[in-house]
Scaffold this active site. Structure first.
Site, PDB file in Angstrom:
ATOM      1  N   ARG A 283       0.855  -1.179   0.000  1.00 44.34           N
ATOM      2  CA  ARG A 283       0.000   0.000   0.000  1.00 44.34           C
ATOM      3  C   ARG A 283       0.894   1.231   0.000  1.00 44.34           C
ATOM      4  NH1 ARG A 283      -3.422  -2.984  -1.357  1.00 44.34           N
ATOM      5  NH2 ARG A 283      -5.556  -3.243  -0.550  1.00 44.34           N
TER       6      ARG A 283
ATOM      7  N   GLU B  28      -4.100   7.477  -4.867  1.00 40.81           N
ATOM      8  CA  GLU B  28      -4.090   6.839  -6.192  1.00 40.81           C
ATOM      9  C   GLU B  28      -5.244   7.377  -7.031  1.00 40.81           C
ATOM     10  OE1 GLU B  28      -2.151   2.521  -4.894  1.00 40.81           O
ATOM     11  OE2 GLU B  28      -4.293   2.652  -5.328  1.00 40.81           O
TER      12      GLU B  28
ATOM     13  N   HIS C 183      -1.525   0.355  -9.664  1.00 41.50           N
ATOM     14  CA  HIS C 183      -2.066  -0.625  -8.716  1.00 41.50           C
ATOM     15  C   HIS C 183      -2.663  -1.824  -9.473  1.00 41.50           C
ATOM     16  CE1 HIS C 183      -3.935  -1.046  -4.430  1.00 41.50           C
ATOM     17  NE2 HIS C 183      -3.539  -2.214  -4.905  1.00 41.50           N
TER      18      HIS C 183
END
Length: 392
Positions: free
Chosen positions: A308, A337, A356
């Protein structure tokens, strides 16, 4: 316990989705974390035992579906930028009546009574107190993915609602992206591609060099299922593997991948050519890597993050990359993000950032949905839950 939970999940999924070959494949993925000498035993146990309660859960689920009384599940939307992918929506429709957030908000009084579960896809819909208060019959939130840092587990639990996740589907694809980022950064693939396709390129410079992954030292911070999968892959590159974890793995597990335990993270940081972060985001791991930790690393080292974004102090990382405290960084995750378009990380040539995509494969997305469905059905039928997440 891991073997029992994995065995339980594969049986539930096999019964629900009717795949005769998937149990063996699923057991293989689950048990690959164990040393090779235990595998045949785990396979036999996986086929031999199926709790009566779990058979009842599947039977009850099939009975409900046969009667046309599908339980209602809330989703954000179908398709579009943030909605559930259409293929997954079709899979969900086999087991549930789908209610989108738009439909729910348009007719709260009627819909709120029907909804017993929420399917969370790509961290949506947002689960807040207002939503929970408006769903009096809610029993379970099925998260598609292993990370649940976007869910307030204590608050959700206070409403008597269970939370589940999908840990078995994510290990292989996330380990793959970790290796891909390490290789891409080491060999400067993104820069190389830009040079190769640039209209201004007349020749290739002979002094444009990367570094080798083979026989280098890899430090893995977080040796859970994903971290162990990374170690398995790294061994094929003859890498020296160090790892730091809350608990040391069993000796036979270490020997199977040639991993060496570092009780202190600083020892790992000082020795590693590549440092890969594979931890859950918790209060303890928030900004786990900051200025102090980056200065412990070799100036030739690369930091890789597949966990993360908030595990790294990004301001400290920018400074370290700008001042050559470390060689490079490769990030599949950031905070937030996506990053703001003027963020300094986006302007550095010694960083690779991907959006991601650790579990962004056709196979992983479907398997996560299948796991989530099995979890939700188990809760609704009052049966043992394969992958429940508890508040700490």
């Amino acid at each position: 316990m891991f073997r029992r939970r994995g065995s339980r999940m594969l049986k539930i999924m096999a019964s629900i989705f009717g795949r005769t070959n998937s149990p063996y494949k699923f057991i293989r993925s689950v048990t690959s974390l164990r040393c090779r000498c235990h595998r045949s035993l785990v396979y036999k146990q996986g086929y031999r035992t199926l709790a009566c309660a779990e058979r009842q859960a599947i039977t009850a689920g099939i009975k409900v579906m046969a009667e046309g009384e599908l339980p209602a599940v809330l989703i954000l939307d179908i398709g579009g930028t943030h909605g559930v992918l259409e293929d997954l929506a079709a899979l969900l429709k086999k087991h549930f009546q789908l209610i989108t957030m738009k439909e729910f908000l348009a007719n709260k009084e009627e819909m709120s009574k029907k909804i017993q579960s929420v399917f969370v896809f790509e961290r949506r819909p947002t689960i807040d107190r207002e939503l929970l208060e408006s769903l009096p019959n809610l029993k379970v939130i099925g998260n598609s993915g292993v990370g649940v840092d976007h869910l307030d587990l204590k608050m959700i639990s206070s409403f008597g609602v269970k939370v589940t996740n999908t840990p078995h589907a994510v290990a292989d694809p996330t380990a793959d992206i970790g290796m891909a980022l390490m290789l891409a950064s080491a060999r400067r693939l993104v820069e190389g591609c830009q040079i190769a396709v640039s209209p201004d390129t007349k020749s290739f410079a002979v002094d444009w060099l990367g570094v080798e992954v083979s026989r280098a030292t890899l430090g893995i911070i977080g040796m859970g299922s994903i971290g162990y999968k990374v170690a398995q892959r790294a061994r094929a590159f003859n890498m020296r593997i160090l790892y730091h974890n809350r608990n040391q793995r069993q000796k036979e597990e270490e020997e199977a991948v040639g991993a060496h335990y570092c009780a202190k993270m600083k020892d790992l940081l000082q020795q590693s050519d590549f440092v890969m972060l594979v931890v859950n985001l918790t209060p303890e791991t928030h900004k786990l890597i900051g200025k102090k930790e980056l200065e412990l690393m070799k100036p030739t080292a690369t930091l890789i993050n597949i966990s993360r974004g908030a595990v790294i102090d990004q301001d400290a990382l920018v400074e370290a990359l700008q001042n050559k405290v470390i060689r490079a960084a490769a990030l599949d995750v950031t905070y937030p993000e996506p990053l703001p378009r003027d963020h300094p990380l986006l302007n550095l040539n010694n960083v690779i950032i991907t959006p991601h995509i650790g579990t962004a494969t056709v196979q992983a997305i479907r398997t996560m949905a299948e796991e989530a469905i099995a979890n939700i059905l188990a809760v609704l039928n009052g049966q043992p839950i394969p992958s429940e997440v508890f508040p700490k």
